[in-house]
Design an enzyme around this catalytic site. Structure first.
Site, PDB file in Angstrom:
ATOM      1  N   CYS A 190       6.149  -0.487   7.544  1.00  0.00           N
ATOM      2  CA  CYS A 190       5.802   0.731   6.800  1.00  0.00           C
ATOM      3  C   CYS A 190       6.995   1.167   5.985  1.00  0.00           C
ATOM      4  O   CYS A 190       8.121   1.194   6.502  1.00  0.00           O
ATOM      5  CB  CYS A 190       5.399   1.836   7.781  1.00  0.00           C
ATOM      6  SG  CYS A 190       4.910   3.371   6.978  1.00  0.00           S
ATOM      7  N   LEU A 191       6.752   1.545   4.746  1.00  0.00           N
ATOM      8  CA  LEU A 191       7.839   2.021   3.886  1.00  0.00           C
ATOM      9  C   LEU A 191       8.448   3.315   4.440  1.00  0.00           C
ATOM     10  O   LEU A 191       9.587   3.638   4.110  1.00  0.00           O
ATOM     11  CB  LEU A 191       7.322   2.247   2.459  1.00  0.00           C
ATOM     12  CG  LEU A 191       6.859   0.963   1.743  1.00  0.00           C
ATOM     13  CD1 LEU A 191       6.145   1.325   0.442  1.00  0.00           C
ATOM     14  CD2 LEU A 191       8.042   0.032   1.479  1.00  0.00           C
ATOM     15  N   GLU A 205      -3.160   2.953   5.775  1.00  0.00           N
ATOM     16  CA  GLU A 205      -3.006   4.025   4.770  1.00  0.00           C
ATOM     17  C   GLU A 205      -3.826   5.262   5.145  1.00  0.00           C
ATOM     18  O   GLU A 205      -3.359   6.392   4.957  1.00  0.00           O
ATOM     19  CB  GLU A 205      -3.420   3.530   3.381  1.00  0.00           C
ATOM     20  CG  GLU A 205      -2.693   2.309   2.858  1.00  0.00           C
ATOM     21  CD  GLU A 205      -1.192   2.359   2.983  1.00  0.00           C
ATOM     22  OE1 GLU A 205      -0.628   3.468   3.062  1.00  0.00           O
ATOM     23  OE2 GLU A 205      -0.572   1.287   3.036  1.00  0.00           O
ATOM     24  N   GLN A 209       2.983   9.923   1.956  1.00  0.00           N
ATOM     25  CA  GLN A 209       4.341   9.355   2.012  1.00  0.00           C
ATOM     26  C   GLN A 209       5.250   9.886   0.900  1.00  0.00           C
ATOM     27  O   GLN A 209       6.468   9.766   0.996  1.00  0.00           O
ATOM     28  CB  GLN A 209       4.274   7.825   1.950  1.00  0.00           C
ATOM     29  CG  GLN A 209       3.633   7.217   3.190  1.00  0.00           C
ATOM     30  CD  GLN A 209       3.473   5.721   3.050  1.00  0.00           C
ATOM     31  OE1 GLN A 209       2.495   5.261   2.462  1.00  0.00           O
ATOM     32  NE2 GLN A 209       4.428   4.958   3.565  1.00  0.00           N
ATOM     33  N   GLY A 227       0.844  -1.188   0.000  1.00  0.00           N
ATOM     34  CA  GLY A 227       0.000   0.000   0.000  1.00  0.00           C
ATOM     35  C   GLY A 227       0.878   1.235   0.000  1.00  0.00           C
ATOM     36  O   GLY A 227       2.070   1.154   0.333  1.00  0.00           O
ATOM     37  N   HIS A 262      -2.019   7.366   7.496  1.00  0.00           N
ATOM     38  CA  HIS A 262      -1.045   8.262   6.851  1.00  0.00           C
ATOM     39  C   HIS A 262      -1.709   9.565   6.412  1.00  0.00           C
ATOM     40  O   HIS A 262      -1.145  10.649   6.597  1.00  0.00           O
ATOM     41  CB  HIS A 262      -0.414   7.604   5.621  1.00  0.00           C
ATOM     42  CG  HIS A 262       0.696   6.647   5.911  1.00  0.00           C
ATOM     43  ND1 HIS A 262       1.839   7.005   6.586  1.00  0.00           N
ATOM     44  CD2 HIS A 262       0.855   5.340   5.594  1.00  0.00           C
ATOM     45  CE1 HIS A 262       2.648   5.951   6.666  1.00  0.00           C
ATOM     46  NE2 HIS A 262       2.082   4.923   6.079  1.00  0.00           N
TER      47      HIS A 262
HETATM   48  O1  GNR Z   1       4.209  -2.687   2.476  1.00  0.00           O
HETATM   49  C1  GNR Z   1       3.613  -2.566   3.552  1.00  0.00           C
HETATM   50  N1  GNR Z   1       3.355  -3.662   4.311  1.00  0.00           N
HETATM   51  C2  GNR Z   1       2.515  -3.659   5.403  1.00  0.00           C
HETATM   52  C3  GNR Z   1       2.547  -4.758   6.240  1.00  0.00           C
HETATM   53  C4  GNR Z   1       1.718  -4.816   7.331  1.00  0.00           C
HETATM   54  C5  GNR Z   1       0.847  -3.789   7.595  1.00  0.00           C
HETATM   55  C6  GNR Z   1       0.815  -2.678   6.780  1.00  0.00           C
HETATM   56  C7  GNR Z   1       1.641  -2.609   5.691  1.00  0.00           C
HETATM   57  S1  GNR Z   1       1.572  -1.233   4.646  1.00  0.00           S
HETATM   58  C8  GNR Z   1       3.197  -1.222   4.021  1.00  0.00           C
HETATM   59  C9  GNR Z   1       3.365  -0.151   2.964  1.00  0.00           C
HETATM   60  C10 GNR Z   1       3.180   1.197   3.615  1.00  0.00           C
HETATM   61  O2  GNR Z   1       3.968   1.702   4.370  1.00  0.00           O
HETATM   62  N2  GNR Z   1       2.059   1.797   3.379  1.00  0.00           N
HETATM   63  O3  GNR Z   1       1.800   2.958   3.985  1.00  0.00           O
HETATM   64 NI    NI Z   2       2.941   2.978   5.811  1.00  0.00          NI
END
Ligand code: GNR
Ligand code: NI
Length: 168
Positions: A92-93, A135, A51, A46, A138
């Site tokens: 989270c990225l 998301e 972001q 996601g 965020h």
């Molecule tokens: O890639 C993502 N993996 C994830 C794993 C567990 C719970 C939420 C996520 S979202 C994350 C990508 C991201 O940071 N989206 O905002």
């Molecule tokens: Ni995230």
């Protein structure tokens, strides 16, 4: 299309509350395409516009194994269908390399606009429900580390700041 830079905690820009999209236009669709390209490249399941430092209420998700089910949510609104909470080890990225257990409602319904500006609703559970709530957080300037203990959050902050100084 472009792979965009992803902001990392504790960047204060991640705390911005995104504005609703007034009308879904070609510019909105270009942002959606860039979000998908950035999410698939990362790779992630996601990505929220926040972001990539765009403060509009737009997010994309693809939780499929073969990366073949792109979902777009513009101006999403969630209703909790059942107060029962589930646990998931979230990453989270914007918080690269760290995973922590977060509790969220298991079953939700969402209403949003799609890439054509048409409204839709659907009920979600499982990973899709986890990801959508992550998301939308965020878009509200919130991160999964806000749900963990201050001591753990501070430890993650210090490690990421050190890594960011090393990269600068
Ligand atoms: O890639 C993502 N993996 C994830 C794993 C567990 C719970 C939420 C996520 S979202 C994350 C990508 C991201 O940071 N989206 O905002
Ligand atoms: Ni995230």
């Amino acid at each position: 299309m472009a792979v965009l830079d992803i902001l990392e905690f504790p960047d204060p820009r991640l705390r911005t509350r995104a504005e609703p999209v007034a009308a879904v236009t070609d510019a909105t669709r270009a942002l959606v395409d860039d979000l998908f390209e950035t999410m698939y490249a990362a790779p992630g399941i996601g990505l929220a516009a926040t972001q990539v430092n765009v403060h509009q209420r737009v997010l994309v998700i693809d939780v499929s194994q073969d990366r073949s089910e792109p979902l777009v949510f513009i101006n999403p609104e969630v209703t909790v269908l059942n107060p029962e909470l589930g646990e998931y080890d979230e990453g989270c990225l914007s918080v690269p390399g760290f995973y922590e257990t977060v509790q969220r409602p298991r079953r939700i319904s969402v209403t949003a606009l799609d890439r054509n500006g048409d409204a839709f609703s659907r009920e979600l559970d499982g990973l899709l429900a986890v990801c959508l709530q992550h998301e939308i957080d965020h878009l509200d300037g919130k991160l999964f580390v806000d749900y963990i203990s201050p001591v753990k959050r501070q430890r993650i902050r210090k490690k990421l700041q050190k890594e960011q100084r090393r990269q600068a």
